[in-house]
Scaffold this motif. Structure first.
Motif, PDB file in Angstrom:
ATOM      1  N   ARG A 127      -0.006   4.538  -1.349  1.00 48.84           N
ATOM      2  CA  ARG A 127       1.583   4.299  -1.232  1.00 48.84           C
ATOM      3  C   ARG A 127       2.376   5.801  -1.459  1.00 48.84           C
ATOM      4  O   ARG A 127       2.803   6.795  -1.908  1.00 48.84           O
ATOM      5  CB  ARG A 127       1.789   3.260  -1.458  1.00 48.84           C
ATOM      6  CG  ARG A 127       3.483   3.569  -1.991  1.00 48.84           C
ATOM      7  CD  ARG A 127       4.125   3.152  -0.329  1.00 48.84           C
ATOM      8  NE  ARG A 127       5.692   3.162  -1.072  1.00 48.84           N
ATOM      9  CZ  ARG A 127       6.020   4.377  -0.564  1.00 48.84           C
ATOM     10  NH1 ARG A 127       5.526   5.321  -0.688  1.00 48.84           N
ATOM     11  NH2 ARG A 127       7.540   4.453  -0.626  1.00 48.84           N
ATOM     12  N   PHE A 169      -0.023   9.721  -0.910  1.00 49.75           N
ATOM     13  CA  PHE A 169       0.709   9.547   0.346  1.00 49.75           C
ATOM     14  C   PHE A 169       0.179  11.149   0.543  1.00 49.75           C
ATOM     15  O   PHE A 169      -0.114  12.122   1.527  1.00 49.75           O
ATOM     16  CB  PHE A 169       0.873   9.206   0.433  1.00 49.75           C
ATOM     17  CG  PHE A 169       1.519   9.004   2.609  1.00 49.75           C
ATOM     18  CD1 PHE A 169       0.598   8.070   3.650  1.00 49.75           C
ATOM     19  CD2 PHE A 169       2.557   9.433   3.418  1.00 49.75           C
ATOM     20  CE1 PHE A 169       0.756   8.696   4.720  1.00 49.75           C
ATOM     21  CE2 PHE A 169       2.959   9.801   4.130  1.00 49.75           C
ATOM     22  CZ  PHE A 169       2.017   8.987   5.355  1.00 49.75           C
ATOM     23  N   ASN A 199      -2.684  14.452   2.436  1.00 48.03           N
ATOM     24  CA  ASN A 199      -1.456  14.591   3.096  1.00 48.03           C
ATOM     25  C   ASN A 199      -2.112  16.380   3.014  1.00 48.03           C
ATOM     26  O   ASN A 199      -2.456  17.173   3.873  1.00 48.03           O
ATOM     27  CB  ASN A 199       0.163  14.520   3.897  1.00 48.03           C
ATOM     28  CG  ASN A 199       0.077  13.607   4.460  1.00 48.03           C
ATOM     29  OD1 ASN A 199      -1.064  13.368   5.106  1.00 48.03           O
ATOM     30  ND2 ASN A 199       1.458  12.949   5.245  1.00 48.03           N
ATOM     31  N   ARG A 203       0.319  11.495  14.120  1.00 48.63           N
ATOM     32  CA  ARG A 203       1.160  11.308  13.191  1.00 48.63           C
ATOM     33  C   ARG A 203       0.657  10.087  12.497  1.00 48.63           C
ATOM     34  O   ARG A 203       0.653   8.978  12.285  1.00 48.63           O
ATOM     35  CB  ARG A 203       2.303  10.890  13.295  1.00 48.63           C
ATOM     36  CG  ARG A 203       3.667  12.264  14.019  1.00 48.63           C
ATOM     37  CD  ARG A 203       4.728  11.625  14.766  1.00 48.63           C
ATOM     38  NE  ARG A 203       5.328  10.217  13.836  1.00 48.63           N
ATOM     39  CZ  ARG A 203       5.643   8.817  14.632  1.00 48.63           C
ATOM     40  NH1 ARG A 203       5.324   8.929  15.294  1.00 48.63           N
ATOM     41  NH2 ARG A 203       6.048   8.342  13.614  1.00 48.63           N
ATOM     42  N   LYS A 262       1.606   8.390   9.776  1.00 47.52           N
ATOM     43  CA  LYS A 262       2.274   7.132   9.629  1.00 47.52           C
ATOM     44  C   LYS A 262       1.366   6.168  10.786  1.00 47.52           C
ATOM     45  O   LYS A 262       0.840   4.873  10.092  1.00 47.52           O
ATOM     46  CB  LYS A 262       3.330   6.916   9.114  1.00 47.52           C
ATOM     47  CG  LYS A 262       3.725   7.086   7.929  1.00 47.52           C
ATOM     48  CD  LYS A 262       5.641   6.700   8.094  1.00 47.52           C
ATOM     49  CE  LYS A 262       5.299   7.068   5.938  1.00 47.52           C
ATOM     50  NZ  LYS A 262       6.576   7.849   5.534  1.00 47.52           N
ATOM     51  N   SER A 263       1.192   6.784  11.574  1.00 47.53           N
ATOM     52  CA  SER A 263       1.191   5.930  13.097  1.00 47.53           C
ATOM     53  C   SER A 263      -0.650   5.731  13.222  1.00 47.53           C
ATOM     54  O   SER A 263      -1.316   4.571  13.761  1.00 47.53           O
ATOM     55  CB  SER A 263       1.562   6.144  14.489  1.00 47.53           C
ATOM     56  OG  SER A 263       0.962   7.687  14.941  1.00 47.53           O
ATOM     57  N   TYR A 320      -2.467   5.212  10.748  1.00 42.63           N
ATOM     58  CA  TYR A 320      -2.675   4.228   9.505  1.00 42.63           C
ATOM     59  C   TYR A 320      -2.285   3.130   9.913  1.00 42.63           C
ATOM     60  O   TYR A 320      -3.382   1.970  10.155  1.00 42.63           O
ATOM     61  CB  TYR A 320      -1.601   4.575   7.607  1.00 42.63           C
ATOM     62  CG  TYR A 320      -2.632   5.480   6.973  1.00 42.63           C
ATOM     63  CD1 TYR A 320      -3.513   5.557   6.702  1.00 42.63           C
ATOM     64  CD2 TYR A 320      -1.715   6.534   6.343  1.00 42.63           C
ATOM     65  CE1 TYR A 320      -4.610   6.093   5.739  1.00 42.63           C
ATOM     66  CE2 TYR A 320      -2.632   7.096   5.859  1.00 42.63           C
ATOM     67  CZ  TYR A 320      -3.855   7.113   5.281  1.00 42.63           C
ATOM     68  OH  TYR A 320      -4.311   7.269   4.051  1.00 42.63           O
ATOM     69  N   THR A 321      -1.223   2.442  10.560  1.00 40.13           N
ATOM     70  CA  THR A 321      -0.588   1.798  11.626  1.00 40.13           C
ATOM     71  C   THR A 321      -2.125   1.214  13.054  1.00 40.13           C
ATOM     72  O   THR A 321      -2.249   0.567  12.342  1.00 40.13           O
ATOM     73  CB  THR A 321       0.484   1.924  12.270  1.00 40.13           C
ATOM     74  OG1 THR A 321       1.109   2.634  10.902  1.00 40.13           O
ATOM     75  CG2 THR A 321       1.149   0.710  12.255  1.00 40.13           C
TER      76      THR A 321
END
Lengths: 279, 284
Positions: A158, A161, A165, A225, A227-228, A230-231
């Motif tokens: 968190r 990040f 990146n 992307r 974030k996606s 990671y999800t």
């Protein structure tokens, strides 16, 4: 109840691995993760031997030390004109793993590891190794370890990040901005070592690799992307743990083996539908 | 000491068998591995060697005998499949080769582990002799094994001699080779198939997990000593063979020990011994 614990612990292992695995994939250093997953063995065995099975700190410390030896000796060997990175990795991890396997055979009577165990673990025994607090049964020890690590990882990622990146996608630019790439790299190696050590006992050396790479690789097929990724990879990690468990149950074979195999099935599935989905 | 004399006098026919087998295995992997190291594909050897596990298991399930040519064929098929899979996906997707290597390796190995547990349940734990495949057991080489090891080694050496010039060209300057009409893809294919063959016989001695070392380490030693390719190949073959010999000695004196780790330790000691040296032979 035992099956649920196995799925939960498998899911935690897969989640933890996939979180750091994503970064390894982006940095093109997955094979270092593979090497680390083998190289921690001698450290763990020495830890078991000197501090006993129950002393977690000794085992983790030994493993971390072995991981450090691996990373530093790869760095050192790469400087020789004789070795490129790939041969340095292949050489050092096999040496460390060999020492580990020999130690396991020598101390076989004192250490609760055996030669196969170090390769593919025994997640089926997870529910047996319980953690007692003041005499109360708190559930399997691996569950709490995995959960604790997951919390730490989420917290760390968190806050780092952006740094990860930047140093993953454009290390040159990051360096020109004064970001210390090496420090970030070592930081990632520490995280990977921690994940590998905690996962090692449950799924063994080779299958840690499956969890490191499969969720992230599958996610990268359909998403661009961070974030996606990671999800998606977290979701894939859970799917692999659950699907793998039922595959093993159905075929009555090794659970960690079938989780690794299931990760391949998942990858092929995502590969086939990748043109219809964009995340 | 007694063991030592008994072993190195080679009076025991069984010892001769094992020594010949492991030395041939080491020589094959050493020389073929040189090309993998030079083209920076040494981790592909790692992938192939882990991936042959399910092939061996399937071959065993179809024909449950612990050693023989059918295991070799199973290993070849699985090894080639894994190489093709890694190559296909890395050409067609955004993923880098290293990620796909790791993925293919662990998925194949996972399937292998599933099959091993299946075999242990259905053919009795005694057939866990398949364990030897994981970490190697040089002493288990028998006459049949030696026959096919010799044949495979002969094929490998023959191809190395026949195609030496083409292999050298595609290794050092693939672009140039392509431009003068050398069929780079075909020769790459041959080279990869030879690698799979070397790995498939090599697991007898070092096992699937540590095979990478037998491919990589000999050529590092020889690169330290020479910079002529033919000499590098010869020294690699010699170093590989020597490590095989030492490994079989360990396996002979300590039957309970897996051979693979000891071969790797021998090899690494040789590497560390030559690291300070640089190209004393050859025209550098």
């Amino acid at each position: 109840m035992d099956s649920i614990w196995i799925i939960v612990v498998g899911g935690l292992v897969a989640l933890n691995c996939s979180l750091v695995g994503n970064l390894l994939i982006l940095r093109k250093s997955v094979m270092i993760g593979d090497a680390l997953s083998h190289a921690v063995l001698p450290g763990m065995v020495m830890g078991y031997f000197y501090f006993g099975d129950t002393n977690l700190i000794g085992v983790l410390g030994g493993a971390a030390l072995a991981g450090l030896v691996l990373v530093l000796s790869i760095e050192w060997l790469k400087k020789s004109p004789l070795l490129k990175e790939d041969s340095a990795i292949g050489l050092i991890y096999t040496v460390l793993f060999s020492i580990g396997v020999i130690l396991v055979s020598v101390f076989a009577s004192q250490v609760h590891l055996d030669q196969e165990h170090v390769l593919y673990g025994e997640i089926a025994y997870v529910p047996l190794d319980r953690w007692f607090m003041n005499g109360t049964d708190m559930g399997p020890r691996s569950f709490w370890l995995g959960l604790g690590l997951l919390a730490i990882l989420i917290l760390v990622l968190r806050f780092s990040f952006k740094g990860f990146n930047l140093t993953s996608f454009d290390p040159d630019f990051a360096a020109s901005k004064g970001v210390r790439i090496k420090v970030w790299n070592y930081f990632l190696m520490i995280l990977v070592t921690a994940v590998v050590v905690v996962s090692f006992e449950n799924v063994g050396a080779v299958l840690v690799v499956a969890f490191l790479v499969a969720p992230g690789a599958s996610a990268l097929l359909i998403s661009h992307r961070m974030k996606s990724i990671y999800t998606l990879s977290s979701a894939f990690a859970l799917i692999i743990a659950i699907g793998g468990f039922f595959l093993a149950d159905f075929t009555s074979t090794s659970i960690s083996g079938s989780m690794a195999f299931f990760s391949g099935i998942l990858f092929i599935f995502v590969w086939l539908i990748r043109k219809r989905v964009r995340a | 000491m007694n063991d030592f004399l008994q072993f190195f006098s080679f009076s025991d026919p069984n010892v001769r068998l094992v020594v010949l087998g492991t030395a041939l295995i080491g020589a094959c992997s050493g020389s073929i591995g040189t090309f993998m190291v030079l083209t920076r594909k040494s981790l592909l050897g790692d992938v192939v060697s882990h991936s042959i596990l399910p092939g061996i298991c399937v071959a065993f399930i179809l024909y449950p005998v612990r050693s023989g040519i059918h295991l070799f064929i199973g290993a070849m098929v699985a090894g080639l499949l894994s190489g093709i899979a890694a190559d296909y996906f890395s050409r067609k997707s955004v993923l880098r080769p290293d990620a796909l290597f790791a993925l293919v390796l662990s998925v194949f190995f996972g399937l292998g582990v599933m099959l091993i547990t299946y075999i242990q349940q259905n053919y009795g734990a005694g057939q866990a002799g398949l364990d030897a495949i994981l970490f190697g057991k040089a002493a288990a080489i028998n006459q049949d094994d030696l026959t096919y090891i010799t044949v495979v080694a002969a094929v490998i050496f023959a191809c190395l001699i026949l195609f030496f010039r083409s292999f050298r060209m595609i290794t050092f300057n693939a672009g140039f080779a392509q431009s003068i009409g050398v069929r780079v893809r075909i020769y790459n294919g041959i080279l990869s198939s030879l690698t799979v063959m070397a790995v498939a016989i090599g697991i007898q001695a070092v096992g699937v997990v540590l095979m990478a070392a037998l491919l990589i380490a000999p050529s590092i030693v020889s690169k330290a000593l020479s910079n002529r390719l033919w000499l590098i190949l010869l020294i690699s073959a010699f170093v590989g063979g020597l490590s095989g010999l030492l490994g079989s000695f360990v396996s002979y004196t300590l039957p309970a020990m897996p051979t693979g780790p000891w071969i790797v330790i021998c090899l690494s000691l040789m590497v560390f011994a030559v690291l300070p040296f640089r190209r004393k032979f050859g025209n550098s």
